[in-house]
Design an enzyme around this catalytic site. Structure first.
Site, PDB file in Angstrom:
ATOM      1  N   ASP A 179      47.002  67.275  39.137  1.00 14.69           N
ATOM      2  CA  ASP A 179      47.074  65.878  39.531  1.00 14.69           C
ATOM      3  C   ASP A 179      45.702  65.238  39.397  1.00 14.69           C
ATOM      4  O   ASP A 179      44.670  65.904  39.307  1.00 14.69           O
ATOM      5  CB  ASP A 179      47.699  65.684  40.914  1.00 14.69           C
ATOM      6  CG  ASP A 179      46.832  66.167  42.062  1.00 14.69           C
ATOM      7  OD1 ASP A 179      45.616  66.308  41.889  1.00 14.69           O
ATOM      8  OD2 ASP A 179      47.380  66.392  43.151  1.00 14.69           O
ATOM      9  N   LEU A 180      45.722  63.916  39.340  1.00 18.71           N
ATOM     10  CA  LEU A 180      44.491  63.140  39.171  1.00 18.71           C
ATOM     11  C   LEU A 180      43.789  63.005  40.514  1.00 18.71           C
ATOM     12  O   LEU A 180      44.407  62.618  41.511  1.00 18.71           O
ATOM     13  CB  LEU A 180      44.824  61.762  38.594  1.00 18.71           C
ATOM     14  CG  LEU A 180      45.396  61.781  37.174  1.00 18.71           C
ATOM     15  CD1 LEU A 180      46.157  60.512  36.879  1.00 18.71           C
ATOM     16  CD2 LEU A 180      44.274  61.963  36.162  1.00 18.71           C
ATOM     17  N   ASP A 222      51.184  61.063  40.390  1.00 18.67           N
ATOM     18  CA  ASP A 222      50.126  61.533  39.487  1.00 18.67           C
ATOM     19  C   ASP A 222      50.184  63.049  39.326  1.00 18.67           C
ATOM     20  O   ASP A 222      49.187  63.672  38.964  1.00 18.67           O
ATOM     21  CB  ASP A 222      48.753  61.095  40.006  1.00 18.67           C
ATOM     22  CG  ASP A 222      48.420  61.696  41.378  1.00 18.67           C
ATOM     23  OD1 ASP A 222      49.351  61.895  42.171  1.00 18.67           O
ATOM     24  OD2 ASP A 222      47.238  61.956  41.642  1.00 18.67           O
TER      25      ASP A 222
END
Length: 453
Positions: A179-180, A222
């Site tokens: 994930d970001l 995300d």
């Protein structure tokens, strides 16, 4: 206007057939099968009326040639014949003939037979066209159902099935869960359009670092996963992770948020005893580790090092609520997930209540260990699956549920009056108790009613 080719070595027959058809159709005539085949090189008629017995090549031989040619094989053929032998009729049908007109014939009968065959072929063509159109729509709908609308990547349902299929067929590899970092900050600072742009850039980066056999999936928000079949050692996965991390930085370096985009990666290897969910849990633990140890890097799951202590006591409802509302992204203790997605749901519900003045109940379900008992991490994971299943079968499609921590599940009960919350909670508890086969576990819950503030 439909175009009919008439083939007969008797000039009088040609004149009679042409007379019968020409007011309605365009008619071309020829006196031999050889001439008919030559004419077909230059145009494709809608129907052929073919005499059987002719000088040179007969009508049956010519029709066999026509039916073997991809350009002509769908042209309907009506045979003209004075032969009443049923074997001849059977042979004509066997090679693809559509009808017969007996000699001597009545001109009106020729026109009626020709019209009937042309109508049947038009109907069949229309049905085939409609079926093809519906098939293409169904294939498109099926493909869309398998894909995330924003990024075009596979969705979770398809990816879970595909990865399970790989594992069951011994295509054992590595699952990357990513994930970001601090993605919520990008959305809050630059807007959701910019956030969507970052997600699309990241999905392109994953495509650049994947092959056709790899399974690339956007889980939601995300969060992304990629399964690399046949990737089995630390050196391979380390190189792949480094490529992904550097690639996303390269792709965003010319954007306004170049210095704010980074990725954390949790990696787990599959084995024959696993399915997607168990593999996902291991990758999630590795991701949790890197999220709490600097971010913007990767970590490979090792069972002996990545087991985490779980608290016996359930955090009280107010503490969970306060942590969500304060938008704390990095927490310690029992809360072991990021809050980006849950905050979006929470914010949506607050807006929903404010605009519609509708009742919404917030239900926190917790798995409790009975006093002074020992429950393993694997058993707790299994119990959480039982709880999620109990929620899914007990609630409506309009309700929203989210796993908050390893032993807690939060549900937003839409349009639910205060008195219905306890009924729903007890229904979930009963379903859990009916299906759970792990001793020394129970469900407790807390309820909160959203108010129009």
């Amino acid at each position: 206007m439909k175009h009919i080719l008439v083939v007969d070595d008797d000039n009088m027959n040609l004149m009679i057939v042409k007379y019968a058809l020409e007011p309605i159709y365009k008619v071309t005539t020829c006196e031999s099968a050889e001439d008919a085949l030559s004419l077909l090189e230059n145009f494709t008629p809608d129907l052929i009326i073919m005499d059987i017995v002719m000088n040179g090549m007969n009508g049956i031989e010519a029709t066999k040639i026509i039916k073997k040619n991809d350009s002509w094989k769908n042209i309907p053929v009506i045979f003209l014949t004075s032969d009443s032998n049923p074997d001849v009729e059977i042979e004509c049908l066997a090679i693809g003939g559509d009808d017969f007109i007996a000699k001597p014939f009545i001109p009106k009968i020729v026109a009626v037979r020709a019209n009937r065959i042309l109508e049947l072929y038009d109907l069949r063509h229309n049905l085939e066209t409609e079926l093809m159109h519906k098939t293409l729509l169904a294939e498109k709908s099926f493909d869309m159902a398998q894909r995330d609308s924003l990024t075009g990547l596979n969705n979770r349902a398809y990816s879970e099935d595909k990865i399970n299929s790989y594992i069951s067929s011994d295509k054992l590899g590595a699952l990357f869960m990513m994930d970001l970092d601090d993605f919520k900050h990008i959305n809050d600072t630059y807007g959701h359009l910019a956030g969507d742009h970052v997600l699309q850039i990241f999905s392109d980066s994953l495509k650049d670092n994947s092959s056709e056999d790899d399974v690339i999936c956007r889980i939601g928000g995300d969060e992304f996963v990629v399964y690399f079949p046949n990737m089995k050692n630390n050196a391979e996965v380390a190189k792949k992770a480094e490529n992904i991390l550097s690639n996303i930085i390269e792709k965003t370096k010319l954007t306004e948020f170049a210095d704010e985009v980074s990725v954390s990666v949790g990696i787990a290897f599959a084995d024959k005893s696993m399915d997607f969910r168990s593999l996902y849990r291991n990758a999630d633990k590795a991701l949790y580790y890197i999220k709490n140890n600097g971010k913007n890097s990767y970590h490979i799951y090792q069972e002996s090092k990545d087991k985490r202590d779980r608290k016996n006591a359930v955090d009280n409802f107010d503490n969970v609520r306060k942590m969500i509302e304060s938008r704390i992204d990095n927490t310690s203790g029992a809360l072991n997930v990021t809050y980006g997605e849950f905050q979006k749901i929470y914010d949506f519900v607050k807006r929903y209540v404010g605009r519609n003045n509708k009742p919404v109940q917030m239900l926190l379900l917790s798995i409790d260990r009975n006093y002074n008992t020992d429950v393993s991490e694997e058993e707790m994971d299994t119990a959480m699956e039982y709880l999620e299943s109990a929620v899914n079968v007990s609630l409506r499609a309009s309700d929203v549920g989210t796993k908050v921590v390893s032993h807690q599940y939060m549900v937003l009960l839409m349009d639910a009056e205060p008195e219905s919350g306890d009924v729903i909670a007890e229904r979930v508890k009963k379903k859990f108790n009916d299906t759970n086969n792990i001793d020394n576990l129970d469900i407790s819950y807390s309820l909160h009613t959203f108010m129009n503030e």
